[in-house]
Design a protein around this motif. Structure first.
Motif, PDB file in Angstrom:
ATOM      1  N   HIS A 217     -50.251 -83.690  35.548  1.00 15.71           N
ATOM      2  CA  HIS A 217     -51.314 -84.145  36.440  1.00 15.71           C
ATOM      3  C   HIS A 217     -50.931 -85.421  37.201  1.00 15.71           C
ATOM      4  O   HIS A 217     -51.783 -86.264  37.480  1.00 15.71           O
ATOM      5  CB  HIS A 217     -52.622 -84.331  35.665  1.00 15.71           C
ATOM      6  CG  HIS A 217     -53.047 -83.092  34.940  1.00 15.71           C
ATOM      7  ND1 HIS A 217     -53.489 -81.973  35.591  1.00 15.71           N
ATOM      8  CD2 HIS A 217     -53.057 -82.773  33.611  1.00 15.71           C
ATOM      9  CE1 HIS A 217     -53.757 -81.020  34.709  1.00 15.71           C
ATOM     10  NE2 HIS A 217     -53.496 -81.483  33.509  1.00 15.71           N
ATOM     11  N   LEU A 218     -49.649 -85.520  37.557  1.00 18.28           N
ATOM     12  CA  LEU A 218     -49.173 -86.644  38.353  1.00 18.28           C
ATOM     13  C   LEU A 218     -49.347 -86.337  39.840  1.00 18.28           C
ATOM     14  O   LEU A 218     -49.319 -85.176  40.259  1.00 18.28           O
ATOM     15  CB  LEU A 218     -47.692 -86.907  38.057  1.00 18.28           C
ATOM     16  CG  LEU A 218     -47.318 -87.218  36.606  1.00 18.28           C
ATOM     17  CD1 LEU A 218     -45.817 -87.436  36.494  1.00 18.28           C
ATOM     18  CD2 LEU A 218     -48.085 -88.433  36.101  1.00 18.28           C
ATOM     19  N   PRO A 219     -49.507 -87.376  40.666  1.00 22.02           N
ATOM     20  CA  PRO A 219     -49.590 -87.154  42.114  1.00 22.02           C
ATOM     21  C   PRO A 219     -48.332 -86.465  42.636  1.00 22.02           C
ATOM     22  O   PRO A 219     -47.234 -86.641  42.091  1.00 22.02           O
ATOM     23  CB  PRO A 219     -49.719 -88.576  42.679  1.00 22.02           C
ATOM     24  CG  PRO A 219     -50.278 -89.384  41.552  1.00 22.02           C
ATOM     25  CD  PRO A 219     -49.711 -88.798  40.302  1.00 22.02           C
ATOM     26  N   LEU A 220     -48.492 -85.707  43.691  1.00 22.94           N
ATOM     27  CA  LEU A 220     -47.363 -84.978  44.267  1.00 22.94           C
ATOM     28  C   LEU A 220     -46.278 -85.946  44.715  1.00 22.94           C
ATOM     29  O   LEU A 220     -46.556 -86.993  45.300  1.00 22.94           O
ATOM     30  CB  LEU A 220     -47.817 -84.143  45.467  1.00 22.94           C
ATOM     31  CG  LEU A 220     -48.920 -83.102  45.231  1.00 22.94           C
ATOM     32  CD1 LEU A 220     -49.086 -82.242  46.476  1.00 22.94           C
ATOM     33  CD2 LEU A 220     -48.645 -82.239  44.015  1.00 22.94           C
ATOM     34  N   GLY A 221     -45.027 -85.575  44.433  1.00 25.28           N
ATOM     35  CA  GLY A 221     -43.890 -86.325  44.940  1.00 25.28           C
ATOM     36  C   GLY A 221     -43.349 -87.389  44.027  1.00 25.28           C
ATOM     37  O   GLY A 221     -42.338 -88.034  44.357  1.00 25.28           O
ATOM     38  N   ILE A 222     -43.964 -87.597  42.858  1.00 24.00           N
ATOM     39  CA  ILE A 222     -43.449 -88.657  41.974  1.00 24.00           C
ATOM     40  C   ILE A 222     -42.843 -88.082  40.692  1.00 24.00           C
ATOM     41  O   ILE A 222     -42.431 -88.840  39.824  1.00 24.00           O
ATOM     42  CB  ILE A 222     -44.534 -89.704  41.629  1.00 24.00           C
ATOM     43  CG1 ILE A 222     -45.618 -89.112  40.721  1.00 24.00           C
ATOM     44  CG2 ILE A 222     -45.159 -90.273  42.891  1.00 24.00           C
ATOM     45  CD1 ILE A 222     -46.542 -90.182  40.171  1.00 24.00           C
TER      46      ILE A 222
END
Length: 262
Positions: A217-222
């Motif tokens: 559930h991490l933000p996209l791109g990291i």
């Protein structure tokens, strides 16, 4: 050109439908996935007329994430019936609101821990488990009728063999389909993907978020996930996509990053 509908989950920080809608519109998203684990989205608390008005006024729509505790195959018939009734009542609401997707987790039930193994009771008593699933499937099919609603089974922590057999049984009805959660898949090294690929024609819904190892559930791109590849898969199979991050900040970051993948 955007060919995918993107939506947001209900966040702890947006604890009213009004705050959800405000954020959804601010970010230019198409829908909100209402989470029935939250008290405000229990059957008795859903104001159908209010939600209808919101859909018409704001030009958005809703999907529903069914309660993660749902155990329709519970050996206690009273408990199982209550969960089945919840799903059937949710189908009724969904027909009124033209909700296209009910997202569902498959419960693994209780297990006994022996010295060298875990014995899952749904596997030990699989005949009962599969009979209950078949009855549930048939009730859902009858309740949904000719409305365009799919109950989509989500991959979580790796399907048990009995659950795979159970999902196969559900998929014999066209009212059931699959949700592909790419972060969950990443965190268990893709062990569910052979099953999903065997039924790729039934892929209907996706939960998209980034991940690092077992972190989800991490933000996209990291994170480590090839988001572009997964967005292509969603486009190929005409899936709706929930950007399933858990904070307003993370959701905004993900929406900003989307342009890099489209």
């Amino acid at each position: 050109m955007k060919t995918i509908d993107f939506g947001m989950p209900t966040l702890i920080e947006t604890n009213s439908i009004e705050s959800c809608v405000k954020l959804c519109k601010e970010l230019g998203l198409d829908f909100i996935e209402l989470n029935m684990n939250l008290p405000q989205y229990q059957i008795e608390n859903i104001d159908v007329q209010k939600l209808k008005s919101i859909c018409e006024k704001e030009n958005i729509y809703f999907t529903i994430h069914l309660d993660e505790n749902i155990s329709i195959c519970d050996f206690n018939n009273g408990i199982a019936k209550a969960y089945v009734k919840t799903v059937l009542d949710t189908i009724d609401i969904s027909k009124q609101l033209k909700i296209p997707v009910l997202n569902m987790h498959m419960s693994n039930g209780v297990y006994f821990t022996l010295p060298n193994e875990k014995i899952f009771l749904f596997n030990q008593y699989k005949d009962i488990y599969l009979t209950k699933l078949k009855e549930f499937r048939n009730m859902c099919k009858k309740a949904i009728g000719d409305s365009n609603i799919k109950i989509c089974v989500e991959n979580c922590n790796g399907y048990k063999e009995f659950a795979i057999e159970g999902i196969d049984l559900l998929l014999k009805s066209n009212v059931f389909a699959l949700t592909f959660d790419i972060g969950h898949s990443h965190s268990v090294n893709g062990i569910d993907e052979p099953f999903i690929n065997r039924h790729i024609d039934r892929l209907y819904h996706m939960h998209v978020h980034d991940g690092n190892g077992g972190e989800n559930h991490l933000p996209l791109g990291i994170g480590e996930i090839n988001i572009r590849e997964r967005i292509f898969l969603a486009r190929e199979h005409k899936c709706r996509v929930v950007l399933e991050v858990k904070t307003i900040k993370g959701l905004k970051q993900s929406v900003d990053k989307l342009k890099d993948y489209l």
